[in-house]
Design an enzyme around this catalytic site. Structure first.
Site, PDB file in Angstrom:
ATOM      1  N   LYS A   1      10.371   5.495  14.168  1.00 14.97           N
ATOM      2  CA  LYS A   1      10.071   6.925  14.321  1.00 14.97           C
ATOM      3  C   LYS A   1       9.308   7.504  13.134  1.00 14.97           C
ATOM      4  O   LYS A   1       8.480   8.396  13.300  1.00 14.97           O
ATOM      5  CB  LYS A   1      11.382   7.695  14.496  1.00 14.97           C
ATOM      6  CG  LYS A   1      12.032   7.478  15.832  1.00 14.97           C
ATOM      7  CD  LYS A   1      13.258   8.355  15.964  1.00 14.97           C
ATOM      8  CE  LYS A   1      13.936   8.082  17.274  1.00 14.97           C
ATOM      9  NZ  LYS A   1      15.169   8.867  17.445  1.00 14.97           N
TER      10      LYS A   1
ATOM     11  N   ARG B   1       8.245   2.866  27.180  1.00 15.31           N
ATOM     12  CA  ARG B   1       8.781   2.177  28.360  1.00 15.31           C
ATOM     13  C   ARG B   1       8.790   3.145  29.535  1.00 15.31           C
ATOM     14  O   ARG B   1       8.493   4.323  29.377  1.00 15.31           O
ATOM     15  CB  ARG B   1      10.220   1.751  28.089  1.00 15.31           C
ATOM     16  CG  ARG B   1      11.060   2.953  27.675  1.00 15.31           C
ATOM     17  CD  ARG B   1      12.504   2.627  27.474  1.00 15.31           C
ATOM     18  NE  ARG B   1      13.135   3.579  26.584  1.00 15.31           N
ATOM     19  CZ  ARG B   1      13.621   4.753  26.931  1.00 15.31           C
ATOM     20  NH1 ARG B   1      13.534   5.151  28.183  1.00 15.31           N
ATOM     21  NH2 ARG B   1      14.168   5.558  26.046  1.00 15.31           N
TER      22      ARG B   1
ATOM     23  N   GLU C   1      14.992  15.679   8.889  1.00 15.38           N
ATOM     24  CA  GLU C   1      14.183  16.560   9.721  1.00 15.38           C
ATOM     25  C   GLU C   1      14.853  17.923   9.755  1.00 15.38           C
ATOM     26  O   GLU C   1      16.076  18.000   9.765  1.00 15.38           O
ATOM     27  CB  GLU C   1      14.133  15.990  11.151  1.00 15.38           C
ATOM     28  CG  GLU C   1      12.760  16.024  11.760  1.00 15.38           C
ATOM     29  CD  GLU C   1      12.670  15.228  13.058  1.00 15.38           C
ATOM     30  OE1 GLU C   1      11.910  14.255  13.106  1.00 15.38           O
ATOM     31  OE2 GLU C   1      13.371  15.587  14.017  1.00 15.38           O
TER      32      GLU C   1
HETATM   33  P1  ADP Z   1      15.426   8.153  28.539  1.00  7.67           P
HETATM   34  O1  ADP Z   1      14.622   9.188  27.867  1.00  7.67           O
HETATM   35  O2  ADP Z   1      14.672   7.161  29.326  1.00  7.67           O
HETATM   36  O3  ADP Z   1      16.490   8.755  29.259  1.00  7.67           O
HETATM   37  P2  ADP Z   1      17.405   7.232  26.759  1.00  7.67           P
HETATM   38  O4  ADP Z   1      17.224   7.545  25.331  1.00  7.67           O
HETATM   39  O5  ADP Z   1      18.429   7.979  27.490  1.00  7.67           O
HETATM   40  O6  ADP Z   1      15.986   7.353  27.358  1.00  7.67           O
HETATM   41  O7  ADP Z   1      17.659   5.691  26.905  1.00  7.67           O
HETATM   42  C1  ADP Z   1      17.402   4.978  28.086  1.00  7.67           C
HETATM   43  C2  ADP Z   1      18.300   3.816  28.169  1.00  7.67           C
HETATM   44  O8  ADP Z   1      18.093   2.939  27.100  1.00  7.67           O
HETATM   45  C3  ADP Z   1      19.723   4.230  28.142  1.00  7.67           C
HETATM   46  O9  ADP Z   1      20.359   3.451  29.082  1.00  7.67           O
HETATM   47  C4  ADP Z   1      20.170   3.926  26.722  1.00  7.67           C
HETATM   48  O10 ADP Z   1      21.516   3.550  26.725  1.00  7.67           O
HETATM   49  C5  ADP Z   1      19.264   2.791  26.344  1.00  7.67           C
HETATM   50  N1  ADP Z   1      18.830   2.825  24.938  1.00  7.67           N
HETATM   51  C6  ADP Z   1      17.899   3.608  24.404  1.00  7.67           C
HETATM   52  N2  ADP Z   1      17.712   3.332  23.111  1.00  7.67           N
HETATM   53  C7  ADP Z   1      18.557   2.362  22.794  1.00  7.67           C
HETATM   54  C8  ADP Z   1      18.836   1.632  21.601  1.00  7.67           C
HETATM   55  N3  ADP Z   1      18.208   1.861  20.458  1.00  7.67           N
HETATM   56  N4  ADP Z   1      19.775   0.693  21.659  1.00  7.67           N
HETATM   57  C9  ADP Z   1      20.413   0.440  22.803  1.00  7.67           C
HETATM   58  N5  ADP Z   1      20.189   1.083  23.961  1.00  7.67           N
HETATM   59  C10 ADP Z   1      19.275   2.024  23.965  1.00  7.67           C
HETATM   60  P1  ADP Z   2      16.534   9.468  20.535  1.00  6.62           P
HETATM   61  O1  ADP Z   2      15.606   8.413  20.028  1.00  6.62           O
HETATM   62  O2  ADP Z   2      17.936   9.144  20.328  1.00  6.62           O
HETATM   63  O3  ADP Z   2      16.163   9.881  21.909  1.00  6.62           O
HETATM   64  P2  ADP Z   2      15.222  11.895  19.587  1.00  6.62           P
HETATM   65  O4  ADP Z   2      14.564  12.002  18.265  1.00  6.62           O
HETATM   66  O5  ADP Z   2      14.350  11.757  20.770  1.00  6.62           O
HETATM   67  O6  ADP Z   2      16.271  10.713  19.541  1.00  6.62           O
HETATM   68  O7  ADP Z   2      16.158  13.164  19.788  1.00  6.62           O
HETATM   69  C1  ADP Z   2      17.096  13.236  20.819  1.00  6.62           C
HETATM   70  C2  ADP Z   2      17.593  14.663  20.970  1.00  6.62           C
HETATM   71  O8  ADP Z   2      18.158  15.127  19.734  1.00  6.62           O
HETATM   72  C3  ADP Z   2      16.521  15.698  21.307  1.00  6.62           C
HETATM   73  O9  ADP Z   2      16.264  15.782  22.675  1.00  6.62           O
HETATM   74  C4  ADP Z   2      17.157  16.964  20.768  1.00  6.62           C
HETATM   75  O10 ADP Z   2      18.123  17.469  21.647  1.00  6.62           O
HETATM   76  C5  ADP Z   2      17.856  16.482  19.521  1.00  6.62           C
HETATM   77  N1  ADP Z   2      16.980  16.622  18.334  1.00  6.62           N
HETATM   78  C6  ADP Z   2      16.170  15.690  17.825  1.00  6.62           C
HETATM   79  N2  ADP Z   2      15.503  16.143  16.746  1.00  6.62           N
HETATM   80  C7  ADP Z   2      15.906  17.403  16.552  1.00  6.62           C
HETATM   81  C8  ADP Z   2      15.604  18.429  15.595  1.00  6.62           C
HETATM   82  N3  ADP Z   2      14.761  18.215  14.590  1.00  6.62           N
HETATM   83  N4  ADP Z   2      16.236  19.622  15.699  1.00  6.62           N
HETATM   84  C9  ADP Z   2      17.121  19.836  16.694  1.00  6.62           C
HETATM   85  N5  ADP Z   2      17.455  18.921  17.615  1.00  6.62           N
HETATM   86  C10 ADP Z   2      16.861  17.716  17.572  1.00  6.62           C
END
Ligand code: ADP
Ligand code: ADP
Ligand code: MG
Length: 505
Positions: free
Chosen positions: A120, A296, A204
């Site tokens: 990231k 993906r 962040e």
């Molecule tokens: P989406 O935006 O597609 O909903 P999610 O963040 O919810 O993405 O993740 C999609 C799937 O991948 C979920 O089933 C989650 O459990 C799995 N997943 C995502 N990131 C990871 C990770 N770093 N390690 C293990 N499983 C992950």
């Molecule tokens: P992941 O890889 O687990 O999906 P993300 O960076 O996409 O992580 O963030 C997942 C969720 O966490 C976002 O949809 C939001 O709800 C919250 N989030 C992430 N970054 C921030 C931020 N800077 N401030 C507030 N909420 C955040």
């Protein structure tokens, strides 16, 4: 990239997404090859695929995450390509690279692009250079807590500590002040090391009252990039999505074009290939901040399919074959509104505790505008080894309100015996006044005390059921009395069972 026709695909996944890919293969006349663990011998993706290979024990590390075994199986089966689905190996650049080296097409981005999107922090740096707005915070990994405290002080509390390799809502921690930051830093480092192999934290600014709005992207090997509009995924629990909607109630056409163009630029900046998602946060003033690219097919991709009429998996396969995207940005139209509820095998009344085991029966809803992607069938078993997602319930309507009402009906019809699911929570949300108005934010559940509301709804329902039961008993005794008075008691008794069943339903 040269054209190379795909005639067979190994699906390195399980559950509903494996089935989704099998269906696309069947439509295209491509041979589908499933893999399965000990736990999934009777799984539906195994039954529906043209061929299936046993891959190992239940534990993911020994089956669906076992790269070498999967490559070996792909070679033995003689497939042209591998579709990784989502989760598991889908965002693993080493796996993509293994496929590349083995001469198997990986249906997804190149390992090189994934190396950037999977980190990231690295991705954020690339985005900043490409003039894509990002959330204010550290300019790189923060090695120690003193540096973190310094950056947090300058950005202003509250801040988030994020793991550069986090995903699925994991590896994110909130610090409201310096004391909390110092406490959380050590724990977050340890957690990140344990879960993702590296401590790599960054800071962040924590944005408040925000919406999660993401853009579906596709990019081909000829450098053509398109966005397939947005999805709003603000209804979350612990940073994990629960409900996804397209279009977002707050995105107008002008904003859609502007941010969509930024998303396409973001994809170009990492030389992206195939389907992906650019995630943004939108603040109350309408500013968008890029947070990450998911490299993906997304869980919620059917929402986009319903409003665009496109089939994303078929597009993925076409792009993986070296084809050009068969439409221009201007050709695309959004039609109506679609939403998805993620039906998880978790008990919302007990802090979302996992709820697994046999499902002796189930009633899957259908009707106008309803789509269900699921691996459930009567007599199946929900395993505790894998993801809690058991079904994706989608509703399409001409507008938000029609989609919402259809979703409500479908949720009422959806019965899954044997396990607890998140359905009761969604039934409450569909009628919740803020949701009805499209007032969404990532803290929606807490902000509007939705869990309390769900409990109240459940109580009301229990009361109604109880009074219906009492009414049934009263009616029954009334009938018996009347029948006795008529001297036809015996005839009445025979009718009883069906009467009871009818009243108690
Ligand atoms: P989406 O935006 O597609 O909903 P999610 O963040 O919810 O993405 O993740 C999609 C799937 O991948 C979920 O089933 C989650 O459990 C799995 N997943 C995502 N990131 C990871 C990770 N770093 N390690 C293990 N499983 C992950
Ligand atoms: P992941 O890889 O687990 O999906 P993300 O960076 O996409 O992580 O963030 C997942 C969720 O966490 C976002 O949809 C939001 O709800 C919250 N989030 C992430 N970054 C921030 C931020 N800077 N401030 C507030 N909420 C955040
Ligand atoms: Mg994310």
């Amino acid at each position: 990239m040269k054209m190379s026709k795909i005639s067979s695909i190994l699906i390195a996944n399980r559950g509903e997404i494996a089935l989704r890919v099998v269906r696309a293969c069947k439509e295209l006349g491509i041979k589908s090859v499933a893999i399965y663990s000990d736990e999934d011998v009777r799984a539906v993706h195994v039954k529906r695929a043209d061929e299936a290979f046993h891959i190992g024990p239940a534990a993911p590390a020994e089956s669906y995450l076992n790269m070498n075994k999967i490559i070996e199986t792909a070679k033995a089966a003689g497939v042209d390509a591998i579709h990784p689905g989502y989760g598991f190996l889908s965002e693993n650049e080493n796996f993509a690279s293994l496929c590349e080296k083995s001469g198997i097409i990986f249906i997804g981005p190149t390992s090189k692009a994934m190396e950037i999107t999977g980190d990231k922090m690295k991705c954020k740096e690339v985005m900043k250079r490409a003039k894509v707005p990002t959330v204010p915070g550290s300019d790189g990994i923060v090695e120690d807590v003193e540096k973190a405290a310094d950056i947090a002080h300058r950005a202003g509390y509250p801040v988030l500590l994020k793991s550069a390799f986090g995903g699925g809502g994991r590896g994110i921690r909130l610090a409201k002040d310096e004391k909390q930051l110092r406490q959380e830093f050590e724990m977050a480092s340890a957690e990140s090391r344990a879960a993702f192999g590296k401590a790599a934290l960054f800071v962040e600014k924590y944005l408040v009252k925000i919406r999660h709005i993401e853009f579906q992207l596709i990019r081909d090997s000829h450098g053509n990039g398109r966005h397939l509009f947005e999805r709003e995924c603000s209804i979350q629990r612990r940073h994990q999505k629960l409900i996804e909607i397209s279009p977002s109630p707050v995105v107008d056409q002008k904003t859609r074009e502007r941010v969509g163009e930024i998303a396409v630029r973001a994809a170009a900046a990492v030389d992206y290939l195939n389907a992906g998602t650019a995630e943004f946060l939108r603040d109350d003033e309408g500013n968008f901040y890029f947070i990450e690219i998911n490299s993906r097919l997304q869980v919620e991709h059917p929402v986009t399919e319903l409003v665009t009429g496109l089939d994303l998996v078929k597009l993925q396969i076409a792009i993986a074959q070296g084809e050009e995207i068969p439409f221009n940005q201007q050709d695309l139209r959004m039609n109506g509104c679609a939403m998805e509820c993620r039906i998880n095998a978790e008990d919302p009344f007990y802090d979302f505790a996992p709820s697994v085991g046999p499902v002796p029966s189930c009633n899957i809803p259908y009707g106008p505008g309803i789509r269900v992607d699921t691996y459930l069938y009567p007599g199946c078993t929900v395993s505790g080894y894998y993801d809690s997602l058991v079904a994706k319930l989608l509703a399409w309507g001409r507008n938000f309100d029609e989609a919402r009402r259809r979703m409500k009906n479908a949720l009422d019809e959806f019965q899954i015996e044997g396990i607890n699911t998140t359905i009761p929570l969604y039934r409450t949300i569909m009628d919740e006044p803020n949701f009805v108005k499209g007032e969404l934010s990532t803290d929606y559940l807490e902000r509007y005390r939705v869990m309390d509301r769900m409990r109240e709804d459940a109580k009301e329902e229990a009361k109604k059921k109880a009074s219906a039961a009492v009414a049934a008993v009263l009616l029954q005794s009334e009938l018996v009395k009347k029948a006795k008075a008529k001297g036809a008691g015996a005839a009445m008794q025979q009718k009883q069972p069906s009467r009871w069943k009818h009243v108690l339903r």
